[in-house]
Design a protein around this motif. Structure first.
Motif, PDB file in Angstrom:
ATOM      1  N   HIS A 210       0.851  -1.186   0.000  1.00 37.48           N
ATOM      2  CA  HIS A 210       0.000   0.000   0.000  1.00 37.48           C
ATOM      3  C   HIS A 210       0.893   1.244   0.000  1.00 37.48           C
ATOM      4  CE1 HIS A 210      -2.997   2.877   1.117  1.00 37.48           C
ATOM      5  NE2 HIS A 210      -3.896   2.001   1.503  1.00 37.48           N
ATOM      6  N   THR A 211       0.706   2.120  -1.000  1.00 39.18           N
ATOM      7  CA  THR A 211       1.547   3.329  -1.072  1.00 39.18           C
ATOM      8  C   THR A 211       1.346   4.213   0.146  1.00 39.18           C
ATOM      9  OG1 THR A 211      -0.170   4.616  -2.193  1.00 39.18           O
ATOM     10  CG2 THR A 211       1.439   3.497  -3.593  1.00 39.18           C
ATOM     11  N   GLY A 212       0.172   4.135   0.757  1.00 39.23           N
ATOM     12  CA  GLY A 212      -0.145   5.061   1.835  1.00 39.23           C
ATOM     13  C   GLY A 212       0.078   4.474   3.202  1.00 39.23           C
ATOM     14  N   ALA A 213       0.627   3.273   3.286  1.00 38.02           N
ATOM     15  CA  ALA A 213       0.721   2.655   4.608  1.00 38.02           C
ATOM     16  C   ALA A 213       1.970   1.805   4.783  1.00 38.02           C
ATOM     17  CB  ALA A 213      -0.518   1.807   4.867  1.00 38.02           C
ATOM     18  N   MET A 216       8.846   2.960   4.302  1.00 39.92           N
ATOM     19  CA  MET A 216       9.811   2.940   3.201  1.00 39.92           C
ATOM     20  C   MET A 216      10.786   1.771   3.352  1.00 39.92           C
ATOM     21  SD  MET A 216       8.523   5.430   1.560  1.00 39.92           S
ATOM     22  CE  MET A 216       9.584   5.259   0.135  1.00 39.92           C
ATOM     23  N   ARG A 219       9.704  -1.557   1.807  1.00 42.14           N
ATOM     24  CA  ARG A 219       9.263  -1.608   0.412  1.00 42.14           C
ATOM     25  C   ARG A 219      10.191  -2.390  -0.505  1.00 42.14           C
ATOM     26  NH1 ARG A 219       5.879   3.749  -1.076  1.00 42.14           N
ATOM     27  NH2 ARG A 219       4.866   3.899   0.946  1.00 42.14           N
TER      28      ARG A 219
ATOM     29  N   LEU B 246       6.178   9.177   3.428  1.00 40.70           N
ATOM     30  CA  LEU B 246       6.042   8.106   2.442  1.00 40.70           C
ATOM     31  C   LEU B 246       5.945   8.753   1.060  1.00 40.70           C
ATOM     32  CD1 LEU B 246       3.381   5.716   4.019  1.00 40.70           C
ATOM     33  CD2 LEU B 246       5.870   5.620   4.198  1.00 40.70           C
ATOM     34  N   ALA B 247       6.639   8.182   0.092  1.00 44.31           N
ATOM     35  CA  ALA B 247       6.575   8.721  -1.271  1.00 44.31           C
ATOM     36  C   ALA B 247       6.590   7.567  -2.255  1.00 44.31           C
ATOM     37  CB  ALA B 247       7.772   9.643  -1.527  1.00 44.31           C
ATOM     38  N   ASP B 271       2.378  10.007  -5.013  1.00 41.52           N
ATOM     39  CA  ASP B 271       1.636   9.968  -3.748  1.00 41.52           C
ATOM     40  C   ASP B 271       2.624  10.256  -2.614  1.00 41.52           C
ATOM     41  OD1 ASP B 271       0.479   8.813  -1.389  1.00 41.52           O
ATOM     42  OD2 ASP B 271      -0.767   7.488  -2.595  1.00 41.52           O
ATOM     43  N   ARG B 273       2.844  11.179   1.598  1.00 40.16           N
ATOM     44  CA  ARG B 273       2.055  11.198   2.843  1.00 40.16           C
ATOM     45  C   ARG B 273       2.967  11.426   4.046  1.00 40.16           C
ATOM     46  NH1 ARG B 273      -2.990   7.153   1.761  1.00 40.16           N
ATOM     47  NH2 ARG B 273      -2.604   6.847  -0.458  1.00 40.16           N
ATOM     48  N   MET B 337      -2.106   6.029   8.362  1.00 37.32           N
ATOM     49  CA  MET B 337      -1.370   6.506   7.199  1.00 37.32           C
ATOM     50  C   MET B 337      -2.274   6.453   5.968  1.00 37.32           C
ATOM     51  SD  MET B 337       1.883   4.165   8.197  1.00 37.32           S
ATOM     52  CE  MET B 337       3.227   4.788   7.220  1.00 37.32           C
ATOM     53  N   ALA B 338      -3.095   5.407   5.894  1.00 38.86           N
ATOM     54  CA  ALA B 338      -3.973   5.219   4.731  1.00 38.86           C
ATOM     55  C   ALA B 338      -5.299   5.938   4.940  1.00 38.86           C
ATOM     56  CB  ALA B 338      -4.223   3.728   4.527  1.00 38.86           C
TER      57      ALA B 338
END
Lengths: 410, 410
Positions: A210-213, A216, A219, B246-247, B271, B273, B337-338
């Motif tokens: 999830h990009t938003g959660a 880093m 990932r 987060l990017a 995105d 955050r 975060m989401a």
């Protein structure tokens, strides 16, 4: 002809065996018909406008391709086919008039799927012709929609049943796709060899999240890894003298490609080319090293193929130089950076490859342009060159030597 | 429930208003029916399993979403809907048994299109419910195949005609989608605010040319430019303390995407955050500066939107903390975060957002996992929290204050 598959920006979109390719082919077949040439279509969709001067003799072939990239210029390929058709028609009249004594027969050719954008690989029709590819295997190749070459050719009425003519020599004219002739103010390029090329299919495997959660540090972003490879390929070119190495990524597909999902997978096509085989090998090693340094993801090189640099026969180069001199056309020897059907044909018969200037070196673009005076000079040059090939200046001494090779293609 | 749209890798593919979403919704409607709850479907496809305790009183809503990303985990969304259904059923029994005296009515909710992968934007059903979006406008939104929300909902039989219930408060439980609870060995997260987010649609304009013939100095390679932006976004995160920013780039489309054509255009979704609005603003400025430095291509930022960080009502946070304490469940306050439907709902009613641990913080992935004991503790926690909301511990003092806002949504 550029009205078939015309794009709003002044280019064409005429991928192999599409409806627009079919319309262009029918235009060409009509043209052959109206100018007394016999249209032959072989099993892989190569089409020939032929004239028989010497019953049973092999053919001097002159051609290029009518298919294009999805958004392309008007000249790439199509100019060479039209120039070939005009040369063949003109020389047929010369023979009929008695001003040219032919040793061989003559045909203009439109090779199937030179571009390789819809069906991979490229140089497909000429590859089958020279026996590098098996026609039955190639006919099974499918596009992204799952349509086979066989079905696509049948749909446009160009899955032929005629045997391909036997070749004794081959000539092709094409826009340069580079800026050298224009920069040097020359009319004609005579190609001595092709650049060496390496092509890679690469898959970058990451992990979807999830990009938003996703923190880093957790990932495994396939797009970040793939972007590093794109830039590494570009950086390679700075290690060599200006113009010695070309490096590009043309195809690049991201999965699952959703705005809020960290990409799990990228597939990409990397393309390296050089006039110097040693440079290409160094670049190959450097690319592998750069890929090894990519962290966070797994990278697999799915295929890696080498197209070596090979020479066009010197007798053809010299024949073309004589013709240019006699016509008073400025010219130089040069290499071809791009692939052409002539790269295939030169493996089986003496082959002459000619270039005309490209404005700003632009090609595979709707902005592609070759000036009318250069186009006309090119047709004159091609006609003179092919006249000498038909009268037997090259290819004559050893037709038998090539007969076996070209037979495998029919 | 995870058998609907099940993927081979153990996840689900159940994008909004697809056939598999329809099957999952019918399963839920049957469940509501079998457990004595009345199924209500509003015009934007939100579905409610409701029970009326106090005629005319507004509803405590408890829910989440059944739709998923194209390849997603089993828990995201679906767990919250199932937990809500169980909580509502359980509390209905309590009320019927006389062990809970309700001040409000109660309904479990499945919000339409939380994910936004098929139809954009995300948080669609809850956005219409709170009056942020106009239902008629949203019904016209189309997916990539041109199918409208209205038609897609009609096709699966969930374009309803029922008015939405009036809300007095809202509760939602969700997997954390981050590693904090697991790392700290805690059962329950109580959300105090959402991270701020910035989302950008960016187009990189290059110039199409031939990969095998265009000199490097003449190139305007959109993929090279876009790759620099992908890596610049990643680099941004190193400028701040670990975990503060987060990017990502999740969507990335290359044109014309042919192996031997230098890309002319890339469109991408960036995105960013952060839990800290100042960090997000600094990152925003840095991203714009990094984009300004990209050479060889033109970059346009087509859209740039900010979702600010806003707080969940303190009364809800405190209510949940009391409930967790009374149940003996370890817990902490945290941020989300989401985005979640609760981010919308908290704009109109007191809202409680709860988290259960995510193994390794993985989500939007088929590897997503929350352990059974955590799932069960979460249902217990949600049930206790909602019991207190139904008996009027929050929302009671000022139902009129929210009545107008929620009316606009029906």
């Amino acid at each position: 002809m550029s009205s078939f598959g015309a794009t709003a920006a002044g280019g064409v979109d005429r991928e192999a065996a599409t409806a627009d390719d079919g319309r262009t082919r029918r235009f060409l077949a009509d043209w052959f018909d109206r100018h007394g040439l016999t249209t032959i279509v072989d099993a892989i969709g190569n089409m020939y406008g032929s004239v028989e001067f010497v019953p049973g003799a092999p053919y001097v072939l002159v051609g290029s391709h009518l298919d294009s990239q999805p958004t392309a210029g008007k000249y790439d390929g199509a100019y060479g086919v039209l120039a070939a058709a005009h040369a063949v028609h003109h020389l047929k009249e010369h023979v009929e008039r008695g001003s040219l004594t032919p040793q061989f027969n003559l045909a203009a050719v439109n090779w199937f799927n030179e571009e390789g954008s819809r069906f991979s690989p490229s140089l497909m029709g000429s590859g089958v012709f020279i026996g590098k590819f098996d026609a039955d295997e190639i006919l099974k190749v499918t596009d992204r929609a799952g349509i086979s070459v066989r079905d696509a050719l049948s749909d446009i009425g160009f899955h032929g049943i005629d045997p391909a003519p036997e070749a004794v020599s081959y000539a092709e004219i094409h826009i340069e796709q580079g800026p050298i002739l224009e920069k040097e103010g020359l009319r004609i390029g005579i190609v001595t060899a092709n650049w060496a090329a390496r092509k890679y299919s690469i898959t970058v495997h990451g992990e979807q999240s999830h990009t938003g959660a996703t923190h880093m540090a957790l990932r495994h972003d396939a797009l970040v890894g793939a972007s590093r490879i794109v830039l590494a390929a570009r950086e390679l070119t700075r290690n060599f003298d200006d113009g010695l190495l070309l490096a590009s990524v043309g195809q690049f597909d991201v999965e699952p490609n959703s705005p809020i999902v960290v990409p799990s997978k990228v597939t990409m096509a990397v393309d390296l080319r050089s006039s110097d085989p040693d440079v290409l090998e160094q670049a190959h090693e450097m690319l592998l090293a750069a890929i090894d340094e990519v962290t966070e993801v797994n990278v697999s090189i799915d295929t890696s193929s080498l197209r070596p640099s090979t020479s066009y026969q010197l007798e053809g180069v010299e024949l073309a130089e004589e013709a240019a001199k006699d016509l008073g056309l400025s010219h130089r020897r040069m290499l071809t950076m791009a692939g052409h059907d002539s790269v295939n044909l030169k493996d089986i018969v003496p082959t002459v490859m000619l270039f005309v200037p490209s404005v700003d070196g632009i090609s595979h673009s709707e902005k592609e342009l070759t000036r009318d005076e250069d186009l006309l000079a090119g047709v004159k040059m091609l006609t003179e060159t092919v006249a000498r090939m038909v009268r037997g200046d090259i290819g004559a001494a050893h037709p038998a030597e090539f007969a076996n090779a070209s037979h495998t293609s029919s």
